[in-house]
Design a protein around this motif. Sequence first.
Motif, PDB file in Angstrom:
ATOM      1  N   ASN A   1      -2.613 -12.895 -13.038  1.00  0.00           N
ATOM      2  CA  ASN A   1      -3.837 -13.019 -13.826  1.00  0.00           C
ATOM      3  C   ASN A   1      -4.841 -13.917 -13.112  1.00  0.00           C
ATOM      4  N   HIS A   2      -5.910 -14.267 -13.789  1.00  0.00           N
ATOM      5  CA  HIS A   2      -6.985 -15.035 -13.171  1.00  0.00           C
ATOM      6  C   HIS A   2      -6.580 -16.460 -12.794  1.00  0.00           C
ATOM      7  N   THR A   3      -5.483 -16.970 -13.355  1.00  0.00           N
ATOM      8  CA  THR A   3      -5.008 -18.301 -12.996  1.00  0.00           C
ATOM      9  C   THR A   3      -3.828 -18.234 -12.024  1.00  0.00           C
ATOM     10  N   ASN A   4      -3.603 -17.066 -11.449  1.00  0.00           N
ATOM     11  CA  ASN A   4      -2.586 -16.816 -10.431  1.00  0.00           C
ATOM     12  C   ASN A   4      -1.160 -16.883 -10.969  1.00  0.00           C
TER      13      ASN A   4
END
Length: 67
Positions: free
Chosen positions: A7-10
């Motif tokens: 996701n966008h926070t890895n």
Amino acid sequence: MQKITRNHTNHRCGASHQRAKLTTEQVSAMRAEYEAGVGGYEYLAAKYGCGVSNARDIVKYRTRWAS
């Protein structure tokens, strides 16, 4: 080997998460069965081996929305 999605926070997400109990295909099948009126949350949870709240969240797109 399966591609790891993040996701966008890895963080790992979906079926590539190390603690995921369901595959992407199972999630799609669960949603299709619910929409067809085959069974409720308890039925789906028992069939796919997850908790009732997990089945509800998947069907309502609260979790596994990228599937």
